[in-house]
Write an enzyme that holds these catalytic residues in place. Sequence first.
Site, PDB file in Angstrom:
ATOM      1  N   MET A  30     -11.981  -2.191  45.527  1.00 23.25           N
ATOM      2  CA  MET A  30     -11.619  -3.111  44.439  1.00 23.25           C
ATOM      3  C   MET A  30     -12.862  -3.474  43.625  1.00 23.25           C
ATOM      4  SD  MET A  30      -8.498  -5.386  45.783  1.00 23.25           S
ATOM      5  CE  MET A  30      -9.415  -6.523  46.800  1.00 23.25           C
ATOM      6  N   GLY A  31     -13.953  -2.709  43.788  1.00 28.35           N
ATOM      7  CA  GLY A  31     -15.153  -2.943  42.988  1.00 28.35           C
ATOM      8  C   GLY A  31     -16.015  -4.067  43.539  1.00 28.35           C
ATOM      9  N   GLY A  36     -21.980  -1.914  51.936  1.00 27.01           N
ATOM     10  CA  GLY A  36     -20.878  -1.558  52.829  1.00 27.01           C
ATOM     11  C   GLY A  36     -19.994  -0.487  52.198  1.00 27.01           C
ATOM     12  N   HIS A  37     -19.683  -0.666  50.910  1.00 27.50           N
ATOM     13  CA  HIS A  37     -18.899   0.337  50.189  1.00 27.50           C
ATOM     14  C   HIS A  37     -19.663   1.668  50.124  1.00 27.50           C
ATOM     15  CE1 HIS A  37     -17.116  -3.357  48.134  1.00 27.50           C
ATOM     16  NE2 HIS A  37     -16.053  -2.752  48.607  1.00 27.50           N
ATOM     17  N   GLY A 147     -12.834   0.724  55.715  1.00 28.28           N
ATOM     18  CA  GLY A 147     -13.790  -0.015  56.532  1.00 28.28           C
ATOM     19  C   GLY A 147     -13.124  -0.707  57.713  1.00 28.28           C
ATOM     20  N   LYS A 149     -13.994  -3.469  58.653  1.00 19.10           N
ATOM     21  CA  LYS A 149     -13.940  -4.897  58.315  1.00 19.10           C
ATOM     22  C   LYS A 149     -12.499  -5.347  58.061  1.00 19.10           C
ATOM     23  CE  LYS A 149     -15.020  -7.193  54.449  1.00 19.10           C
ATOM     24  NZ  LYS A 149     -14.086  -8.322  54.439  1.00 19.10           N
ATOM     25  N   MET A 184     -20.774  -7.764  55.114  1.00 19.25           N
ATOM     26  CA  MET A 184     -20.878  -7.642  53.654  1.00 19.25           C
ATOM     27  C   MET A 184     -19.482  -7.648  53.060  1.00 19.25           C
ATOM     28  SD  MET A 184     -23.891  -4.924  53.096  1.00 19.25           S
ATOM     29  CE  MET A 184     -25.530  -5.287  53.700  1.00 19.25           C
TER      30      MET A 184
HETATM   31  P1  AMP Z   1     -12.602  -3.746  49.076  1.00 25.05           P
HETATM   32  O1  AMP Z   1     -13.293  -3.389  47.801  1.00 25.05           O
HETATM   33  O2  AMP Z   1     -13.003  -5.079  49.613  1.00 25.05           O
HETATM   34  O3  AMP Z   1     -11.112  -3.543  48.997  1.00 25.05           O
HETATM   35  O4  AMP Z   1     -13.119  -2.713  50.163  1.00 25.05           O
HETATM   36  C1  AMP Z   1     -13.004  -1.333  49.950  1.00 25.05           C
HETATM   37  C2  AMP Z   1     -13.253  -0.630  51.252  1.00 25.05           C
HETATM   38  O5  AMP Z   1     -14.566  -0.921  51.715  1.00 25.05           O
HETATM   39  C3  AMP Z   1     -12.282  -1.102  52.346  1.00 25.05           C
HETATM   40  O6  AMP Z   1     -11.875   0.017  53.113  1.00 25.05           O
HETATM   41  C4  AMP Z   1     -13.132  -2.047  53.151  1.00 25.05           C
HETATM   42  O7  AMP Z   1     -12.708  -2.166  54.495  1.00 25.05           O
HETATM   43  C5  AMP Z   1     -14.501  -1.398  53.051  1.00 25.05           C
HETATM   44  N1  AMP Z   1     -15.566  -2.385  53.296  1.00 25.05           N
HETATM   45  C6  AMP Z   1     -15.628  -3.635  52.798  1.00 25.05           C
HETATM   46  N2  AMP Z   1     -16.699  -4.286  53.288  1.00 25.05           N
HETATM   47  C7  AMP Z   1     -17.321  -3.430  54.141  1.00 25.05           C
HETATM   48  C8  AMP Z   1     -18.477  -3.510  54.981  1.00 25.05           C
HETATM   49  N3  AMP Z   1     -19.210  -4.613  55.050  1.00 25.05           N
HETATM   50  N4  AMP Z   1     -18.820  -2.427  55.714  1.00 25.05           N
HETATM   51  C9  AMP Z   1     -18.077  -1.286  55.649  1.00 25.05           C
HETATM   52  N5  AMP Z   1     -16.972  -1.151  54.882  1.00 25.05           N
HETATM   53  C10 AMP Z   1     -16.587  -2.199  54.137  1.00 25.05           C
END
Ligand code: AMP
Length: 283
Positions: A30-31, A36-37, A147, A149, A184
């Site tokens: 989601m940007g 982590g991303h 992730g 997370k 993160m």
């Molecule tokens: P989001 O942008 O928050 O929807 O996350 C996109 C992807 O990145 C999802 O699969 C999350 O689980 C992963 N993600 C978010 N935070 C972390 C992190 N700290 N370490 C590893 N992967 C992450």
Amino acid sequence: MQIFTEIESLRAFLSHKNAGQQSIGLVPTMGALHPGHLFLIQSSTAENQVTVATIYVNPTQFNNSSDLEKYPRSLEADIALLEKGGCDALFCPDTREMYAQTSTVKFDFGPLDKILEGEFRPGHFSGVALVVSKLFNIVQPNIAYFGQKDFQQFTIIARLVDELKFGIQLRCIPTLRESDGLAMSSRNLRLTEQERKKAVILFKSLSSANQALLEGMALGDVKVDIQKIWEKEKNTKLEYFELADRENLILLDRVKSANQSIVLIAGYVGEVRLIDNMIIGAQ
Ligand code: AMP
């Protein structure tokens, strides 16, 4: 890196890659990208010829309109980070492109989407499953990266892939943490300096629960201790803390065996809702 906002032009780009039998890795986000991303991107570039990242803040997975409005957005910085990370293509559509009409399609994963996050964010996982299905159909990746997370999200997507026979391999990538242990997250950007310091409470709760459970403390006593930690910290609110089976997220009242159980937590630090989890015995 090539940037696409339209499904058809992304498909045209990918059909060339497919014809050359190149393996495609997909990293949906989601940007407001952070390391982590990037860890997901690197995992994909390490085992695929083509890595596609997506950035789309999906409205159907937000059950709270202010959370959707306040979700951090930083497309230019994200593009720079993805370029540096070796990503080949970025798909960043708008909502008209993703939802030509208001969608009435709903997913029901039974108990799995009613517990933990599902209990506090009704409809959230239906929205996640809908947008991830769209992305899978648009990109048709060989491997998709998520992730740890968002562990419940990963479990639901694994169920989705299995149920709908997407034929896509999934990877669950370990959580990247700040030096004090805070996972993160894009949402960390919304924390004030003081809240940021307090936010380590999630990691502290998980670490102490992990240790206590391994030492044989009863889950009920562990929960009482964690509640106390949160009550002592002003401006925070624990939403849930649960022990579950790592395979299917069925809630447990005792540790199954090391590496087979997971503790999951959600809570507010100020107005920001944060989540985290830890596999028991894995640290
Ligand atoms: P989001 O942008 O928050 O929807 O996350 C996109 C992807 O990145 C999802 O699969 C999350 O689980 C992963 N993600 C978010 N935070 C972390 C992190 N700290 N370490 C590893 N992967 C992450």
